[in-house]
Design an enzyme around this catalytic site. Structure first.
Site, PDB file in Angstrom:
ATOM      1  N   SER A   1       1.989 -42.410  19.796  1.00 32.64           N
ATOM      2  CA  SER A   1       2.831 -42.945  20.858  1.00 32.64           C
ATOM      3  C   SER A   1       2.025 -43.969  21.648  1.00 32.64           C
ATOM      4  O   SER A   1       0.955 -43.654  22.182  1.00 32.64           O
ATOM      5  CB  SER A   1       3.277 -41.796  21.784  1.00 32.64           C
ATOM      6  OG  SER A   1       3.595 -42.296  23.068  1.00 32.64           O
TER       7      SER A   1
ATOM      8  N   GLN B   1       8.653 -14.294  11.670  1.00 33.74           N
ATOM      9  CA  GLN B   1       9.463 -15.175  10.830  1.00 33.74           C
ATOM     10  C   GLN B   1       8.632 -15.771   9.693  1.00 33.74           C
ATOM     11  O   GLN B   1       9.127 -15.957   8.580  1.00 33.74           O
ATOM     12  CB  GLN B   1      10.077 -16.290  11.685  1.00 33.74           C
ATOM     13  CG  GLN B   1      11.115 -15.730  12.655  1.00 33.74           C
ATOM     14  CD  GLN B   1      11.660 -16.795  13.589  1.00 33.74           C
ATOM     15  OE1 GLN B   1      12.127 -17.825  13.150  1.00 33.74           O
ATOM     16  NE2 GLN B   1      11.574 -16.542  14.880  1.00 33.74           N
TER      17      GLN B   1
ATOM     18  N   GLY C   1      -4.406 -15.765  20.030  1.00 30.78           N
ATOM     19  CA  GLY C   1      -5.410 -14.829  19.497  1.00 30.78           C
ATOM     20  C   GLY C   1      -6.535 -15.534  18.758  1.00 30.78           C
ATOM     21  O   GLY C   1      -7.526 -14.915  18.381  1.00 30.78           O
TER      22      GLY C   1
ATOM     23  N   LYS D   1       2.446 -21.041  11.706  1.00 37.04           N
ATOM     24  CA  LYS D   1       2.174 -19.676  11.231  1.00 37.04           C
ATOM     25  C   LYS D   1       2.589 -19.461   9.778  1.00 37.04           C
ATOM     26  O   LYS D   1       2.101 -18.546   9.124  1.00 37.04           O
ATOM     27  CB  LYS D   1       2.832 -18.649  12.145  1.00 37.04           C
ATOM     28  CG  LYS D   1       2.089 -18.549  13.477  1.00 37.04           C
ATOM     29  CD  LYS D   1       2.000 -17.118  13.949  1.00 37.04           C
ATOM     30  CE  LYS D   1       1.093 -16.999  15.161  1.00 37.04           C
ATOM     31  NZ  LYS D   1       1.569 -17.812  16.304  1.00 37.04           N
TER      32      LYS D   1
ATOM     33  N   SER E   1       7.089 -10.223  17.750  1.00 41.11           N
ATOM     34  CA  SER E   1       8.430 -10.589  18.201  1.00 41.11           C
ATOM     35  C   SER E   1       8.595 -12.091  18.066  1.00 41.11           C
ATOM     36  O   SER E   1       9.614 -12.655  18.384  1.00 41.11           O
ATOM     37  CB  SER E   1       8.645 -10.152  19.645  1.00 41.11           C
ATOM     38  OG  SER E   1       7.583 -10.614  20.433  1.00 41.11           O
TER      39      SER E   1
ATOM     40  N   ASN F   1       6.754 -15.982  16.199  1.00 40.78           N
ATOM     41  CA  ASN F   1       6.688 -16.818  15.005  1.00 40.78           C
ATOM     42  C   ASN F   1       6.029 -16.142  13.815  1.00 40.78           C
ATOM     43  O   ASN F   1       6.361 -16.451  12.674  1.00 40.78           O
ATOM     44  CB  ASN F   1       5.955 -18.118  15.337  1.00 40.78           C
ATOM     45  CG  ASN F   1       6.790 -19.038  16.224  1.00 40.78           C
ATOM     46  OD1 ASN F   1       8.014 -18.989  16.191  1.00 40.78           O
ATOM     47  ND2 ASN F   1       6.138 -19.865  17.019  1.00 40.78           N
TER      48      ASN F   1
ATOM     49  N   TYR G   1      15.796 -14.374   7.113  1.00 39.97           N
ATOM     50  CA  TYR G   1      14.787 -14.705   6.106  1.00 39.97           C
ATOM     51  C   TYR G   1      14.572 -13.541   5.143  1.00 39.97           C
ATOM     52  O   TYR G   1      13.660 -13.569   4.318  1.00 39.97           O
ATOM     53  CB  TYR G   1      13.456 -15.068   6.775  1.00 39.97           C
ATOM     54  CG  TYR G   1      13.453 -16.409   7.465  1.00 39.97           C
ATOM     55  CD1 TYR G   1      13.869 -17.560   6.799  1.00 39.97           C
ATOM     56  CD2 TYR G   1      13.017 -16.532   8.781  1.00 39.97           C
ATOM     57  CE1 TYR G   1      13.847 -18.795   7.427  1.00 39.97           C
ATOM     58  CE2 TYR G   1      12.995 -17.774   9.416  1.00 39.97           C
ATOM     59  CZ  TYR G   1      13.408 -18.899   8.734  1.00 39.97           C
ATOM     60  OH  TYR G   1      13.382 -20.121   9.356  1.00 39.97           O
TER      61      TYR G   1
ATOM     62  N   SER H   1       1.797 -27.123  17.984  1.00 44.11           N
ATOM     63  CA  SER H   1       1.790 -25.945  17.107  1.00 44.11           C
ATOM     64  C   SER H   1       3.160 -25.443  16.670  1.00 44.11           C
ATOM     65  O   SER H   1       3.273 -24.793  15.632  1.00 44.11           O
ATOM     66  CB  SER H   1       1.020 -24.810  17.786  1.00 44.11           C
ATOM     67  OG  SER H   1       1.604 -24.510  19.037  1.00 44.11           O
TER      68      SER H   1
ATOM     69  N   GLY I   1      -6.389 -17.573  15.786  1.00 49.22           N
ATOM     70  CA  GLY I   1      -6.324 -17.890  14.358  1.00 49.22           C
ATOM     71  C   GLY I   1      -6.261 -19.392  14.112  1.00 49.22           C
ATOM     72  O   GLY I   1      -6.974 -19.936  13.263  1.00 49.22           O
TER      73      GLY I   1
ATOM     74  N   LYS J   1      10.988 -38.020  21.115  1.00 47.34           N
ATOM     75  CA  LYS J   1      12.199 -37.482  20.454  1.00 47.34           C
ATOM     76  C   LYS J   1      11.911 -36.227  19.642  1.00 47.34           C
ATOM     77  O   LYS J   1      12.469 -36.030  18.570  1.00 47.34           O
ATOM     78  CB  LYS J   1      12.851 -38.546  19.548  1.00 47.34           C
ATOM     79  CG  LYS J   1      12.853 -39.958  20.097  1.00 47.34           C
ATOM     80  CD  LYS J   1      13.574 -40.070  21.422  1.00 47.34           C
ATOM     81  CE  LYS J   1      13.414 -41.455  22.034  1.00 47.34           C
ATOM     82  NZ  LYS J   1      13.790 -41.459  23.463  1.00 47.34           N
TER      83      LYS J   1
HETATM   84  C1  LIG Z   1       0.976 -18.035  17.436  1.00 46.90           C
HETATM   85  C2  LIG Z   1       1.123 -19.355  18.091  1.00 46.90           C
HETATM   86  C3  LIG Z   1       0.056 -19.956  18.808  1.00 46.90           C
HETATM   87  C4  LIG Z   1      -1.276 -19.270  18.994  1.00 46.90           C
HETATM   88  O1  LIG Z   1      -1.940 -19.084  17.766  1.00 46.90           O
HETATM   89  P1  LIG Z   1      -3.154 -18.063  17.617  1.00 46.90           P
HETATM   90  O2  LIG Z   1      -3.549 -18.166  16.194  1.00 46.90           O
HETATM   91  O3  LIG Z   1      -2.650 -16.701  17.996  1.00 46.90           O
HETATM   92  O4  LIG Z   1      -4.213 -18.518  18.570  1.00 46.90           O
HETATM   93  C5  LIG Z   1       0.257 -21.215  19.352  1.00 46.90           C
HETATM   94  N1  LIG Z   1       1.436 -21.857  19.230  1.00 46.90           N
HETATM   95  C6  LIG Z   1       2.484 -21.322  18.550  1.00 46.90           C
HETATM   96  C7  LIG Z   1       3.752 -22.088  18.469  1.00 46.90           C
HETATM   97  C8  LIG Z   1       2.363 -20.051  17.955  1.00 46.90           C
HETATM   98  O5  LIG Z   1       3.394 -19.525  17.297  1.00 46.90           O
END
Ligand SMILES: *Cc1c(COP(=O)(O)O)cnc(C)c1O
Length: 322
Positions: free
Chosen positions: A31, A86, A183, A56, A81, A83, A118, A307, A185, A276
């Site tokens: 951008s 899913q 966490g 994820k 509960s 991402n 799913y 993320s 990952g 957008k």
């Molecule tokens: C799970 C998640 C995170 C955090 O990821 P970790 O691996 O737990 O640090 C950040 N953003 C989104 C959208 C997530 O689903």
């Protein structure tokens, strides 16, 4: 001291091969407005466009791809509960593995429906009287299922690391990288990729201010536990880092920063209005921290991991209305 089950960049290369053709190679957006605001060149790795709407999928698909015949037959169990639920349900469906997802009785109906959609077998529990980890362990023991946790697992971390591997391979070396932190990952995997492909890059994890256990852990040198934080960043409402993720983060990351809920809402509005794209609150953490840094980023090449994009549309409108 390195944990023996700690993944390395070689595991991320192997994960990239396993997910190839199954996960999307997500776009990198830029951008001019952001570049002008920060005086930098910013590359957004847009995992809101990943399958099921968040990175994820990468870790879940990589972990399930490694199951042997017996594990495939008995199935996978996960508790979440959000991402991760899913991601496991979709990956299991694609690989023909039965999946059991343990979700709170009072989880949003939409999320339960998405997980069932799913193909996941949803088992609900009462979050005030029952312990989901114990239910998970019991199911795993009784039925021989394999429990896949949301972040503290070498195959999950290796899968999450593939997003930043793609980013740096596409745009070249970076001076700074901003990654959301729950966490750990995503941050641990991202940092392994960045250290291997762009060794001079400064790597920052970013947490909600209300739940800065990762920052406290990073700065004190041991894992700090907190109560479930109150924040709109529901993907980062974790109470503590994992043993494997913390071990990698302390060795590879430069600092852990924080962002307020107000800053996250500003970023959601910016992403929607100017770029957008719909980004969930947690997905805005990296950009929010980069925006705080202005002068330090002048003239730099900056990577930001976006993320995920899973936010209920009514909730999205409510957050942006204020
Ligand atoms: C799970 C998640 C995170 C955090 O990821 P970790 O691996 O737990 O640090 C950040 N953003 C989104 C959208 C997530 O689903």
């Amino acid at each position: 001291m390195t944990n023996p089950s700690s993944p390395t960049f070689a595991d991320i290369i192997a994960a990239a091969q396993r997910i190839d053709g199954h996960a999307h190679r997500t776009p990198v957006l830029t951008s001019k407005t952001v570049d002008e605001e920060l005086g930098a060149t910013v590359f957004f790795k847009c995992e809101n466009f990943q399958r099921m709407g968040a990175f994820k999928f990468r870790g879940a698909f990589n972990a399930l791809s490694r199951f042997d015949a017996q594990q495939r037959q008995a199935g996978v169990v996960a508790f979440s509960s959000g991402n991760h639920a899913q991601a496991i349900a979709l990956s299991a469906k694609l690989l023909g593995i039965p999946a059991t997802i343990i979700m709170p009785q009072d989880a949003p109906a939409m999320k339960i429906a998405a997980t069932k959609g799913y193909g996941g077998n949803v088992v609900t529990y009462d979050r005030y009287t029952e312990d989901r980890e114990e239910i998970g362990r019991r199911l795993a023991q009784q039925h021989g299922m394999t429990l896949i946790p949301p972040y503290d697992h070498p195959d999950v971390i290796a899968g999450q690391g593939t997003a930043v591997k793609e980013l740096i391979e596409e745009v070249g070396a970076l001076d700074a990288l901003f990654v959301c932190l729950g966490g750990g990952g995503l941050l641990a995997g991202s940092a392994l990729s960045a250290r291997a492909l762009s060794p001079e890059c400064k790597i920052y994890g970013v947490e909600p201010l209300a739940g800065n256990d990762g920052q406290q852990s990073f700065r004190s040198g041991s894992i700090v536990h907190i109560d479930t934080p109150k924040t709109i960043a529901d993907g980062a409402q974790t109470q503590h880092l994992g043993n494997i993720t913390f071990d990698i983060i302390r060795r590879t990351v430069d600092d852990v920063l924080t962002a307020t809920d107000e800053e996250l809402i500003d970023c959601m509005r910016f992403f929607a209005a100017r770029m957008k794209i719909i980004v969930e609150p947690t997905g805005c953490l990296g950009f929010a921290a980069a925006r705080q840094m202005k002068t330090e980023l002048r003239g730099k090449r900056v990577g930001v991991v976006v993320s995920g994009g899973n936010v209920d549309i009514a909730r999205f409108c409510e957050l942006l209305a204020n």
